[in-house]
Design an enzyme around this catalytic site. Structure first.
Site, short mmCIF file in Angstrom:
data_model
loop_
_atom_site.label_atom_id
_atom_site.label_comp_id
_atom_site.label_asym_id
_atom_site.label_seq_id
_atom_site.Cartn_x
_atom_site.Cartn_y
_atom_site.Cartn_z
N HIS A 211 13.53 -20.91 44.34
CA HIS A 211 14.96 -21.44 44.85
C HIS A 211 15.37 -19.97 45.65
O HIS A 211 14.89 -18.78 45.62
CB HIS A 211 15.78 -21.71 43.69
CG HIS A 211 15.26 -22.31 42.71
ND1 HIS A 211 15.40 -23.91 43.40
CD2 HIS A 211 14.91 -22.80 41.48
CE1 HIS A 211 14.98 -24.65 42.38
NE2 HIS A 211 14.56 -24.14 41.16
N ARG B 218 7.94 -15.50 41.23
CA ARG B 218 8.09 -16.80 40.89
C ARG B 218 7.56 -17.61 41.97
O ARG B 218 8.38 -17.58 43.23
CB ARG B 218 9.40 -17.43 40.31
CG ARG B 218 9.42 -18.92 40.01
CD ARG B 218 10.47 -19.34 39.47
NE ARG B 218 11.80 -19.41 40.08
CZ ARG B 218 12.93 -19.95 39.45
NH1 ARG B 218 12.71 -20.54 37.97
NH2 ARG B 218 14.09 -20.01 40.22
N ASP C 161 -2.47 -11.49 46.28
CA ASP C 161 -3.00 -10.48 47.19
C ASP C 161 -2.10 -9.71 47.77
O ASP C 161 -2.49 -8.52 48.51
CB ASP C 161 -3.82 -11.55 48.33
CG ASP C 161 -4.98 -12.53 48.14
OD1 ASP C 161 -5.49 -11.95 47.25
OD2 ASP C 161 -5.30 -12.89 48.68
N GLU D 274 9.85 -26.10 31.06
CA GLU D 274 11.09 -26.65 31.40
C GLU D 274 11.28 -28.04 31.59
O GLU D 274 12.24 -28.80 32.03
CB GLU D 274 11.61 -25.93 32.62
CG GLU D 274 10.59 -26.16 33.85
CD GLU D 274 10.67 -25.32 35.11
OE1 GLU D 274 12.20 -24.73 35.21
OE2 GLU D 274 10.12 -25.04 35.91
N ASP E 149 16.90 -26.38 33.63
CA ASP E 149 15.82 -27.55 33.78
C ASP E 149 15.51 -28.09 32.49
O ASP E 149 15.61 -29.44 32.48
CB ASP E 149 14.76 -27.23 34.52
CG ASP E 149 14.70 -27.20 36.29
OD1 ASP E 149 15.33 -28.03 36.62
OD2 ASP E 149 14.69 -26.34 36.66
#
Length: 254
Positions: free
Chosen positions: A46, A71, A85, A147, A173
């Site tokens: 988000h 995230r 990476d 969630e 959520d």
């Protein structure tokens, strides 16, 4: 290889205090990192941060002992591998609802023979050290976000996946999935019961549990219940709240 201080805290059964980065600025990330957060999570799911900006935020965090976590947008191998990476020491993956989802997350975040992660730790070698390829599987942390109602039903199957280090509860959520108002802190009784059940099952399986919070009192209460990774605030919310406090005081004074 550079120590993952998150694992060190967990080995001592201590909770990590996590900050959240939603602002696509390496300077704001550097400022946040220098405040002493145990970990900082860059949010690609988000908000407004893209991959190239994420790399600059990781570089800013690396000027401090704060552990960099990302995230990712979704359970997709390409972005998980590229994030690792780039030097993330932990990955939080949203919407993990089944045992198979959790197995894929573990596979994407681990080199063979434990997983299917492709080899190419371009910046991770600079951040982690020359022995990164040997130590990465034991150092990097994979979080599965719990969630959904389906994840709640499958919680023991998810927690039983070998190689899954941690879970992370998204209260908003989860609240929506259970037919409740989406909030972080003052959740409805049904959600509070689910949050308590999740951490109890995680501790029974020897898996670390984390959760998103909006207030410090709630985060502290959840630590007392067994959560060992608590997000308290984002850079964007801190900026807004600080501005509101100043403006409120000035307008009252005027």
């Amino acid at each position: 290889m550079r120590e993952n201080r998150l694992r060190t805290l967990w080995q001592a059964d201590k909770a990590a205090v996590n900050g959240w980065l939603a602002v696509p600025s390496s300077f704001s990330a550097e400022v946040m990192a220098h405040q002493g957060w145990d970990t900082l999570t860059i949010d690609l799911q988000h908000g407004v941060i893209d991959y190239a900006q994420m790399v600059t935020l990781l570089q800013a965090i690396s000027t401090t002992p704060t552990v960099p976590i990302v995230r990712v947008p979704w359970l997709e191998p390409g972005i998980i591998m590229k994030t690792l990476d780039a030097g993330a020491y932990g990955v939080i993956c949203p919407m993990v609802s089944t045992r198979e989802d959790a197995q894929r997350l573990v596979a994407y975040s681990h080199y063979a023979p434990q997983g299917t992660r492709s080899f190419g730790p371009v910046r991770a070698l600079l951040y982690g050290g020359a022995d990164y390829p040997v130590e990465a599987n034991r150092t990097v942390v994979a979080f599965a976000m719990i969630e959904t109602a389906q994840a709640l039903d499958n919680i023991d199957a998810i927690l039983g996946v070998e190689g899954l280090d941690a879970i992370y509860v998204g209260p908003s959520d989860l609240s929506l999935a259970l037919g409740c108002k989406p909030v972080f802190d003052d959740v409805e009784p049904k959600v509070a019961e689910a949050i308590a059940h999740i951490v109890a099952r995680a501790r029974a399986h020897g898996v670390q549990a984390g959760i998103h919070n909006g207030r410090t009192d709630v985060a502290l209460a959840r630590i007392a219940k067994g959560y060992r990774f608590v997000t308290v605030a984002s850079d964007a919310r801190i900026l807004a709240a600080g501005s509101q406090d100043i403006l409120s005081a000035m307008r009252k004074g005027a």
